[in-house]
Motif scaffolding. Structure first.
Motif, PDB file in Angstrom:
ATOM      1  N   PHE A 236       0.823  -1.222   0.000  1.00 24.51           N
ATOM      2  CA  PHE A 236       0.000   0.000   0.000  1.00 24.51           C
ATOM      3  C   PHE A 236       0.854   1.268   0.000  1.00 24.51           C
ATOM      4  O   PHE A 236       0.383   2.330   0.369  1.00 24.51           O
ATOM      5  CB  PHE A 236      -0.952  -0.013   1.203  1.00 24.51           C
ATOM      6  N   GLY A 237       2.115   1.143  -0.353  1.00 20.62           N
ATOM      7  CA  GLY A 237       2.956   2.327  -0.521  1.00 20.62           C
ATOM      8  C   GLY A 237       3.769   2.704   0.704  1.00 20.62           C
ATOM      9  O   GLY A 237       4.382   3.779   0.726  1.00 20.62           O
ATOM     10  N   GLY A 238       3.797   1.861   1.740  1.00 18.56           N
ATOM     11  CA  GLY A 238       4.625   2.139   2.917  1.00 18.56           C
ATOM     12  C   GLY A 238       6.102   2.053   2.576  1.00 18.56           C
ATOM     13  O   GLY A 238       6.508   1.188   1.788  1.00 18.56           O
ATOM     14  N   ARG A 239       6.902   2.975   3.102  1.00 19.97           N
ATOM     15  CA  ARG A 239       8.336   2.995   2.778  1.00 19.97           C
ATOM     16  C   ARG A 239       9.231   3.047   4.021  1.00 19.97           C
ATOM     17  O   ARG A 239      10.418   2.796   3.916  1.00 19.97           O
ATOM     18  CB  ARG A 239       8.664   4.223   1.907  1.00 19.97           C
ATOM     19  N   ASN A 240       8.659   3.414   5.149  1.00 18.17           N
ATOM     20  CA  ASN A 240       9.490   3.654   6.334  1.00 18.17           C
ATOM     21  C   ASN A 240       9.291   2.557   7.370  1.00 18.17           C
ATOM     22  O   ASN A 240       8.168   2.363   7.871  1.00 18.17           O
ATOM     23  CB  ASN A 240       9.137   5.014   6.933  1.00 18.17           C
ATOM     24  N   PHE A 241      10.354   1.852   7.686  1.00 25.35           N
ATOM     25  CA  PHE A 241      10.313   0.762   8.672  1.00 25.35           C
ATOM     26  C   PHE A 241      11.582   0.874   9.530  1.00 25.35           C
ATOM     27  O   PHE A 241      12.679   0.561   9.068  1.00 25.35           O
ATOM     28  CB  PHE A 241      10.265  -0.604   7.972  1.00 25.35           C
ATOM     29  N   ILE A 242      11.415   1.349  10.753  1.00 25.85           N
ATOM     30  CA  ILE A 242      12.589   1.643  11.592  1.00 25.85           C
ATOM     31  C   ILE A 242      12.557   0.747  12.832  1.00 25.85           C
ATOM     32  O   ILE A 242      11.579   0.766  13.600  1.00 25.85           O
ATOM     33  CB  ILE A 242      12.590   3.137  11.991  1.00 25.85           C
ATOM     34  N   PRO A 243      13.615  -0.048  13.003  1.00 22.97           N
ATOM     35  CA  PRO A 243      13.602  -0.984  14.134  1.00 22.97           C
ATOM     36  C   PRO A 243      13.796  -0.269  15.472  1.00 22.97           C
ATOM     37  O   PRO A 243      14.393   0.815  15.544  1.00 22.97           O
ATOM     38  CB  PRO A 243      14.780  -1.910  13.834  1.00 22.97           C
ATOM     39  N   GLY A 244      13.297  -0.893  16.530  1.00 27.00           N
ATOM     40  CA  GLY A 244      13.432  -0.327  17.870  1.00 27.00           C
ATOM     41  C   GLY A 244      12.637  -1.144  18.866  1.00 27.00           C
ATOM     42  O   GLY A 244      12.244  -2.277  18.577  1.00 27.00           O
ATOM     43  N   THR A 245      12.356  -0.536  20.033  1.00 24.18           N
ATOM     44  CA  THR A 245      11.601  -1.249  21.072  1.00 24.18           C
ATOM     45  C   THR A 245      10.539  -0.310  21.643  1.00 24.18           C
ATOM     46  O   THR A 245      10.803   0.876  21.871  1.00 24.18           O
ATOM     47  CB  THR A 245      12.552  -1.696  22.209  1.00 24.18           C
ATOM     48  N   CYS A 246       9.379  -0.871  21.878  1.00 23.51           N
ATOM     49  CA  CYS A 246       8.289  -0.070  22.418  1.00 23.51           C
ATOM     50  C   CYS A 246       8.110  -0.385  23.909  1.00 23.51           C
ATOM     51  O   CYS A 246       7.969  -1.555  24.286  1.00 23.51           O
ATOM     52  CB  CYS A 246       7.015  -0.380  21.632  1.00 23.51           C
ATOM     53  N   ARG A 247       8.128   0.673  24.724  1.00 18.35           N
ATOM     54  CA  ARG A 247       7.862   0.499  26.159  1.00 18.35           C
ATOM     55  C   ARG A 247       6.943   1.621  26.607  1.00 18.35           C
ATOM     56  O   ARG A 247       7.231   2.793  26.328  1.00 18.35           O
ATOM     57  CB  ARG A 247       9.171   0.593  26.972  1.00 18.35           C
ATOM     58  N   CYS A 248       5.883   1.230  27.262  1.00 17.21           N
ATOM     59  CA  CYS A 248       4.930   2.192  27.823  1.00 17.21           C
ATOM     60  C   CYS A 248       4.488   3.255  26.815  1.00 17.21           C
ATOM     61  O   CYS A 248       4.478   4.456  27.101  1.00 17.21           O
ATOM     62  CB  CYS A 248       5.531   2.894  29.052  1.00 17.21           C
ATOM     63  N   GLY A 249       4.180   2.834  25.596  1.00 20.91           N
ATOM     64  CA  GLY A 249       3.648   3.749  24.590  1.00 20.91           C
ATOM     65  C   GLY A 249       4.697   4.623  23.919  1.00 20.91           C
ATOM     66  O   GLY A 249       4.354   5.537  23.160  1.00 20.91           O
ATOM     67  N   VAL A 250       5.979   4.357  24.192  1.00 17.98           N
ATOM     68  CA  VAL A 250       7.046   5.140  23.561  1.00 17.98           C
ATOM     69  C   VAL A 250       7.974   4.171  22.813  1.00 17.98           C
ATOM     70  O   VAL A 250       8.370   3.132  23.353  1.00 17.98           O
ATOM     71  CB  VAL A 250       7.852   5.950  24.593  1.00 17.98           C
ATOM     72  N   PHE A 251       8.299   4.520  21.569  1.00 16.47           N
ATOM     73  CA  PHE A 251       9.135   3.655  20.727  1.00 16.47           C
ATOM     74  C   PHE A 251      10.545   4.232  20.670  1.00 16.47           C
ATOM     75  O   PHE A 251      10.758   5.343  20.179  1.00 16.47           O
ATOM     76  CB  PHE A 251       8.538   3.571  19.323  1.00 16.47           C
ATOM     77  N   ASP A 252      11.506   3.465  21.194  1.00 17.70           N
ATOM     78  CA  ASP A 252      12.911   3.903  21.164  1.00 17.70           C
ATOM     79  C   ASP A 252      13.570   3.384  19.905  1.00 17.70           C
ATOM     80  O   ASP A 252      13.630   2.167  19.681  1.00 17.70           O
ATOM     81  CB  ASP A 252      13.659   3.345  22.385  1.00 17.70           C
ATOM     82  N   CYS A 253      14.044   4.318  19.087  1.00 19.65           N
ATOM     83  CA  CYS A 253      14.688   3.911  17.825  1.00 19.65           C
ATOM     84  C   CYS A 253      15.749   4.944  17.469  1.00 19.65           C
ATOM     85  O   CYS A 253      16.012   5.887  18.227  1.00 19.65           O
ATOM     86  CB  CYS A 253      13.658   3.775  16.721  1.00 19.65           C
ATOM     87  N   ALA A 254      16.364   4.770  16.296  1.00 19.83           N
ATOM     88  CA  ALA A 254      17.453   5.661  15.874  1.00 19.83           C
ATOM     89  C   ALA A 254      16.986   7.106  15.746  1.00 19.83           C
ATOM     90  O   ALA A 254      17.792   8.042  15.837  1.00 19.83           O
ATOM     91  CB  ALA A 254      18.019   5.174  14.544  1.00 19.83           C
ATOM     92  N   LEU A 255      15.697   7.311  15.522  1.00 20.62           N
ATOM     93  CA  LEU A 255      15.190   8.681  15.397  1.00 20.62           C
ATOM     94  C   LEU A 255      14.977   9.334  16.758  1.00 20.62           C
ATOM     95  O   LEU A 255      14.646  10.515  16.835  1.00 20.62           O
ATOM     96  CB  LEU A 255      13.860   8.692  14.635  1.00 20.62           C
ATOM     97  N   GLY A 256      15.141   8.527  17.837  1.00 22.23           N
ATOM     98  CA  GLY A 256      14.884   9.031  19.186  1.00 22.23           C
ATOM     99  C   GLY A 256      13.603   8.429  19.720  1.00 22.23           C
ATOM    100  O   GLY A 256      12.988   7.568  19.074  1.00 22.23           O
TER     101      GLY A 256
END
Lengths: 346, 285
Positions: A236-256
């Motif tokens: 469906f045209g998705g292009r952005n997939f950034i790995p990380g971990t989700c804790r308490c509604g916040v996703f920690d990844c390379a973008l912060g």
């Protein structure tokens, strides 16, 4: 109005390595239009032919209103399939083609003529009854094929790529026609298409098939906002997939740290957001706003595609061309990722 | 322009031989059919030969027999060929081998086939002896007359044996070109298997079937050797009758032979015209 249930439906062609359709579970609610979407060769048309009785499944069941129809001959199922190539009978006139199904039901010739006239009006081809199919344009032939199917008032209508190979304006007209006829008749309809735009515009629900398997079923918006996996999102045209971990509604990844909407899964995964959901921000104080460097700018007419690099991670954005005015390769900018646009997948 | 002329000039020798032999023969035959045969003193053209054959009951019997042979063998061949093509296109395993075997007798000359029919179906043939061996009949001579019979059963058997693969190959090619989708559409629209065949498949293969039938009919109508080998002495098929008159010791019978030959040629030409018309319509010309 008929409810159609496909229960663990399978099809393996003899001599083929894998299954064309594998354990397909799908329900078509009565009176709705469902789009079976997927790339070429994913098993969509095979599924449709099994419903129409033109192919025998190797496993599973097909039920119309809780009654298995697998033993019924194609002509007794009440499911009519409109093929991608129209397949109008070349030796019959338009009226002969449209009235074919009625003739097979031994309807009186006067009654056939009357109903054919009405149906040709409905598909906006009045007065063309005596033309031969070869004298019609592709769009007209498609309307005749649709009329030929609808005239017998089927329980289930199966449309195989009804909009392929049509010019843009004809495509829009045909979409409107299919939608209005479906709404008027209330026939349970399954549309097979490889075009996600057609699926989204036409259908109440979309079922995505990839490699013979059903990946996701739901309302069209779901596929854009809440895809189940990367393959679905990409289709469906998705292009952005950034790995990380989700804790308490916040996703920690390379973008912060990125604030997530409610309901997002926890634990390791990948955050995904659509390119057009990303915004260029004026200041850096907002939530989910990160600094990025422009690495590529491509003008697409109605949108501008930006490739941006932030903390070693590339993201893609589609923004209005006016928003991208003044941006150059290597420029620093702020990007904002709206909370509702984020979603976490495996 | 030069290129056009060059091609015409290069084709001229071949066309001259073909035209000279064919048109020349036809012209001579036509002249003789109009009683112009100076060798035996017939120098005033007339319609006498045509009047003679058209007033002869034997001509009409022969004509009807030829029509019966052509029509019956063509009809049976068509039915069997369509049936065979329907079966062959459904085959998955061994399709190539079976299709090859089906077409095999296309290469066998008609004369060889006729000898086979004699060997199998005559009253001294294999089936007659087998029937006698199995006590179905007391002696081979009681076996029904299938060869040299007035109903031309042996001739029809031979043509059917030979023409079923010919028509079948054409029909099968037609069916394979169009695939199964049209029938699938018909079934989906409520047609039974029979209706699908009657109202969809048959009209689609009809032009090919019709043109193949016209060829078979014209061939069976004009062929000499099979009626001569397997037919009864009386009535004889038209070409046999023409040949008999041609080889008559009385040279005065030759204009009638030529008139008969011309009648056969005209009827064949009409059939050829029908075939060309069908082919053109089929190709959308």
């Amino acid at each position: 109005m008929t409810r159609v249930v496909l229960d663990q439906l399978c099809k393996t062609y003899s001599g083929a390595h894998g299954a064309a359709v594998s354990q397909l579970d799908l329900t078509l609610d009565s009176g709705t239009m469902t789009a079976l979407l997927g790339p070429s060769g994913c098993g969509k048309t095979t599924t449709m032919k099994m419903i129409a009785g033109l192919l025998d499944p190797t496993g599973g069941d097909i039920r119309f209103d809780d009654r298995s129809i697998l033993r019924d001959a194609p002509e007794a199922r009440g499911a009519v399939m409109v093929f991608q190539d129209h397949l109008l009978f070349p030796y019959l006139t338009v009226a002969g083609n449209v009235g074919f199904g009625l003739k097979m039901r031994s309807v009186a010739p006067d009654e056939i003529a009357h109903r054919v006239g009405e149906m040709l009006e409905k598909v906006q081809l009045p007065g063309l009854g005596q033309r031969m199919p070869g004298a019609l344009s592709g769009g007209q032939q498609r309307r005749v094929a649709l009329a030929r199917a609808l005239i017998i008032k089927p329980d289930v209508l199966l449309l195989d790529e009804p909009l392929s190979n049509l010019d843009a304006h004809l495509r829009m007209d045909m979409r409107d026609l299919i939608r209005s006829l479906q709404a008027e008749t209330g026939i349970t309809t399954l549309v097979v298409t490889h075009d996600q735009e057609d699926a989204v515009v036409l259908a109440d629900r979309v079922a995505l098939m990839l490699d013979g398997q059903l990946r996701q079923v739901g309302p069209p918006r779901m596929f854009f906002r809440r895809p189940v996996d990367e393959a679905t999102a990409r289709f469906f045209g998705g292009r952005n997939f950034i790995p990380g971990t989700c804790r308490c509604g916040v996703f920690d990844c390379a973008l912060g740290p990125l604030q997530l909407p409610q309901g997002a899964r926890t634990g390791p995964g990948r955050v995904t957001f659509r390119p057009e959901a990303l915004r260029l921000a004026a200041s850096g104080n907002g939530r989910n706003t990160v600094r990025a460097t422009v690495t590529e700018i491509t003008y697409l007419g109605t949108q501008t595609r930006l490739r941006l690099m932030s903390n070693g991670t590339e993201v893609e954005a589609l923004v209005p061309p006016t928003d991208a005015d003044g941006l150059k390769h290597g420029a620093q900018t702020l990007i904002h990722l709206p909370v509702p646009a984020l979603w976490v997948i495996d | 322009m030069y290129r056009h002329l060059k091609i015409t000039l290069m084709l001229l020798p071949a066309l001259a031989v073909l035209g000279g032999l064919f048109l020349g023969g036809l012209f001579l035959g036509l002249m003789r059919s109009f009683n112009y045969m100076p060798v035996i003193g017939l120098t005033r053209p007339s319609m006498d030969a045509y009047l003679a054959i058209f007033s002869d009951r034997e001509f009409y019997r022969s004509f009807l027999l030829s029509i019966h042979i052509s029509f019956t063998s063509t009809l049976i061949s068509c039915v069997l060929a369509v049936g065979a093509a329907l079966l062959l296109r459904r085959l998955h395993l061994g399709r190539t081998v079976i299709t090859f075997l089906f077409q095999l007798n296309l290469t066998v000359p008609h004369l060889v086939g006729a000898i086979g029919i004699l060997y199998l179906f005559s009253q001294s043939g294999v089936f007659a002896r087998l029937a006698a061996e199995m006590d179905l009949i007391s002696r081979p001579a009681e076996f029904p007359a299938l060869v040299f019979d007035p109903y031309a059963i042996g001739i029809i058997l031979q043509y059917v044996w030979k023409e079923v693969p010919f028509i079948g190959v054409i029909v099968l090619a037609n069916m394979q070109t169009m695939g199964h989708d049209y029938e699938a559409v018909a079934r989906s629209l409520g047609a039974t298997r029979w209706q699908g065949f009657r109202y969809v498949l048959l009209p689609l293969i009809w032009p090919g079937l019709l043109s193949a039938s016209v060829i078979v009919f014209a061939f069976a109508f004009g062929a000499y050797e099979i009626p001569a080998l397997l037919g009864a002495h009386y009535p004889a098929a038209l070409p046999v009758l023409a040949h008999r008159k041609y080889t008559d010791v009385d040279l005065a019978a030759r204009p009638e032979a030529m008139a008969l030959a011309i009648v056969i040629a005209v009827l064949s030409a009409v059939m050829l015209a029908i075939y060309i018309r069908i082919s053109r319509r089929r190709n959308g010309c």
